[in-house]
Scaffold this motif. Structure first.
Motif, PDB file in Angstrom:
ATOM      1  N   MET A  87       0.643  -1.383   0.002  1.00 17.88           N
ATOM      2  CA  MET A  87       0.016  -0.004   0.012  1.00 17.88           C
ATOM      3  C   MET A  87       0.833   1.256  -0.017  1.00 17.88           C
ATOM      4  N   LEU A  88       0.537   2.081  -0.877  1.00 17.34           N
ATOM      5  CA  LEU A  88       1.480   3.331  -1.289  1.00 17.34           C
ATOM      6  C   LEU A  88       0.739   4.355  -0.375  1.00 17.34           C
ATOM      7  N   LEU A  89       1.620   5.170   0.430  1.00 19.15           N
ATOM      8  CA  LEU A  89       0.961   6.182   1.583  1.00 19.15           C
ATOM      9  C   LEU A  89       1.625   7.621   0.829  1.00 19.15           C
ATOM     10  N   TYR A  90       0.861   8.687   0.419  1.00 23.15           N
ATOM     11  CA  TYR A  90       1.280   9.904  -0.109  1.00 23.15           C
ATOM     12  C   TYR A  90       2.363   9.599  -0.906  1.00 23.15           C
ATOM     13  N   SER A  91       2.692   8.894  -1.739  1.00 24.30           N
ATOM     14  CA  SER A  91       3.607   8.613  -2.813  1.00 24.30           C
ATOM     15  C   SER A  91       5.020   8.611  -2.458  1.00 24.30           C
ATOM     16  N   MET A  92       5.251   9.070  -1.171  1.00 27.29           N
ATOM     17  CA  MET A  92       6.787   8.889  -0.568  1.00 27.29           C
ATOM     18  C   MET A  92       6.985   7.831   0.454  1.00 27.29           C
ATOM     19  N   PHE A  93       6.047   7.411   1.237  1.00 24.13           N
ATOM     20  CA  PHE A  93       6.212   6.264   2.034  1.00 24.13           C
ATOM     21  C   PHE A  93       5.425   4.940   1.674  1.00 24.13           C
ATOM     22  N   VAL A 139      25.660   8.587   4.694  1.00 22.46           N
ATOM     23  CA  VAL A 139      25.238   9.597   3.494  1.00 22.46           C
ATOM     24  C   VAL A 139      26.772  10.249   3.113  1.00 22.46           C
ATOM     25  N   GLU A 140      26.951   9.986   1.637  1.00 22.36           N
ATOM     26  CA  GLU A 140      28.276  10.533   1.150  1.00 22.36           C
ATOM     27  C   GLU A 140      27.612  11.667   0.029  1.00 22.36           C
ATOM     28  N   ASN A 141      28.389  12.555  -0.163  1.00 21.19           N
ATOM     29  CA  ASN A 141      28.361  13.289  -1.171  1.00 21.19           C
ATOM     30  C   ASN A 141      26.867  13.905  -1.190  1.00 21.19           C
ATOM     31  N   PRO A 142      26.218  14.397  -0.252  1.00 17.40           N
ATOM     32  CA  PRO A 142      24.803  14.702  -0.105  1.00 17.40           C
ATOM     33  C   PRO A 142      24.671  16.172  -1.081  1.00 17.40           C
ATOM     34  N   PRO A 143      23.520  16.285  -1.549  1.00 12.42           N
ATOM     35  CA  PRO A 143      22.203  15.544  -1.303  1.00 12.42           C
ATOM     36  C   PRO A 143      22.345  14.049  -2.082  1.00 12.42           C
ATOM     37  N   SER A 144      21.945  13.218  -1.073  1.00 12.85           N
ATOM     38  CA  SER A 144      21.758  11.804  -1.737  1.00 12.85           C
ATOM     39  C   SER A 144      20.456  10.982  -1.442  1.00 12.85           C
ATOM     40  N   LEU A 145      19.887  10.477  -2.546  1.00 12.21           N
ATOM     41  CA  LEU A 145      18.836   9.531  -2.415  1.00 12.21           C
ATOM     42  C   LEU A 145      18.822   8.544  -1.551  1.00 12.21           C
ATOM     43  N   ARG A 146      18.012   8.244  -0.338  1.00  9.84           N
ATOM     44  CA  ARG A 146      18.255   7.176   0.575  1.00  9.84           C
ATOM     45  C   ARG A 146      16.896   6.898   0.920  1.00  9.84           C
ATOM     46  N   GLU A 147      16.994   5.679   1.542  1.00  3.40           N
ATOM     47  CA  GLU A 147      16.043   4.816   2.229  1.00  3.40           C
ATOM     48  C   GLU A 147      15.816   5.219   3.386  1.00  3.40           C
ATOM     49  N   VAL A 148      14.804   5.842   4.154  1.00  9.55           N
ATOM     50  CA  VAL A 148      14.558   6.189   5.313  1.00  9.55           C
ATOM     51  C   VAL A 148      13.249   5.620   5.821  1.00  9.55           C
ATOM     52  N   LEU A 149      13.281   5.530   7.262  1.00 10.18           N
ATOM     53  CA  LEU A 149      11.934   4.625   7.594  1.00 10.18           C
ATOM     54  C   LEU A 149      11.448   5.802   8.508  1.00 10.18           C
ATOM     55  N   LEU A 150       9.995   5.751   8.413  1.00  7.96           N
ATOM     56  CA  LEU A 150       9.115   6.640   9.406  1.00  7.96           C
ATOM     57  C   LEU A 150       8.564   5.922  10.333  1.00  7.96           C
ATOM     58  N   ARG A 162       7.341  21.566   4.546  1.00  2.03           N
ATOM     59  CA  ARG A 162       6.090  21.830   5.575  1.00  2.03           C
ATOM     60  C   ARG A 162       4.737  21.172   4.791  1.00  2.03           C
ATOM     61  N   ARG A 163       4.729  21.475   3.735  1.00  2.00           N
ATOM     62  CA  ARG A 163       3.428  20.619   2.745  1.00  2.00           C
ATOM     63  C   ARG A 163       3.351  19.061   2.852  1.00  2.00           C
ATOM     64  N   GLN A 164       4.717  18.727   2.852  1.00  2.00           N
ATOM     65  CA  GLN A 164       4.549  16.858   2.914  1.00  2.00           C
ATOM     66  C   GLN A 164       4.342  16.697   4.115  1.00  2.00           C
ATOM     67  N   TYR A 165       5.178  17.323   5.094  1.00  2.00           N
ATOM     68  CA  TYR A 165       5.021  17.036   6.567  1.00  2.00           C
ATOM     69  C   TYR A 165       3.859  17.160   6.938  1.00  2.00           C
ATOM     70  N   VAL A 187       1.674  14.164   5.291  1.00  2.00           N
ATOM     71  CA  VAL A 187       2.030  12.580   5.912  1.00  2.00           C
ATOM     72  C   VAL A 187       1.413  12.786   7.256  1.00  2.00           C
ATOM     73  N   HIS A 188       1.734  13.792   8.006  1.00  2.00           N
ATOM     74  CA  HIS A 188       1.350  13.706   9.522  1.00  2.00           C
ATOM     75  C   HIS A 188      -0.215  13.579   9.470  1.00  2.00           C
ATOM     76  N   ARG A 189      -1.108  14.049   8.707  1.00  2.00           N
ATOM     77  CA  ARG A 189      -2.503  13.984   8.541  1.00  2.00           C
ATOM     78  C   ARG A 189      -2.727  12.523   8.304  1.00  2.00           C
ATOM     79  N   GLN A 190      -2.334  11.951   7.291  1.00  2.00           N
ATOM     80  CA  GLN A 190      -2.486  10.825   6.774  1.00  2.00           C
ATOM     81  C   GLN A 190      -2.152   9.591   7.755  1.00  2.00           C
ATOM     82  N   LEU A 191      -0.909   9.845   8.601  1.00  2.00           N
ATOM     83  CA  LEU A 191      -0.594   8.779   9.316  1.00  2.00           C
ATOM     84  C   LEU A 191      -0.362   8.880  10.968  1.00  2.00           C
TER      85      LEU A 191
END
Length: 137
Positions: free
Chosen positions: A1-7, A87-98, A33-36, A39-43
């Motif tokens: 299940m995809l939540l807000y396209s980023m999680f 993280v090396e050479n930021p910005p770097s696309l990384r997996e993060v856990l919420l 702020r908009r994404q925060y 995501v906060h509202r949904q989860l």
């Protein structure tokens, strides 16, 4: 299940997402702020829950705030959190856990944050660790 396209659901305690991780001046990790708010509202908005989002990058947990100046799909973290990561050479696309709302509440209670954003902000540099080192939680 995809939540807000980023999680997406990852486990009973976490959602998995991919965000650009970049350095941020200041003491609090932040995201758009908009994404925060979305995501906060949904989860997290269950029974009026106003605790901050709690993310995990590598082995470190921390509360996150929403800031206008942070670009979309980005997690901006203070230098001490960035230096604890792989993280090396930021910005770097990384997996993060919420953390799920229940897990976030548990993690915040370990630091005395108890779900209060202002208390969690005071602990943002080392959630779950009194000496600032990664906890592995």
């Amino acid at each position: 299940m995809l939540l807000y396209s980023m999680f997406e659901a990852f486990s009973g305690s976490y959602y998995l997402g991919r965000l650009y991780v970049e350095p941020r001046n200041g003491t609090e990790p932040a995201m758009s702020r908009r994404q925060y708010e979305t995501v906060h509202r949904q989860l997290y908005d269950v029974d009026g829950n106003d605790q901050p989002l709690v993310m995990k990058l590598d082995q470190r947990h921390f509360p996150v705030t929403g800031v206008e100046s942070v670009p979309a799909d980005t997690l901006a973290v203070p230098p001490e959190i960035l230096s604890d990561s792989r993280v090396e050479n930021p910005p770097s696309l990384r997996e993060v856990l919420l953390a799920t709302a229940d897990r976030a509440d548990q993690l915040l209670s370990l630091t005395g944050g108890g779900g209060r954003p202002e208390a969690a902000s005071e602990q943002s540099a080392g959630l779950g660790s009194n000496d600032g080192r990664p906890t592995g939680i």
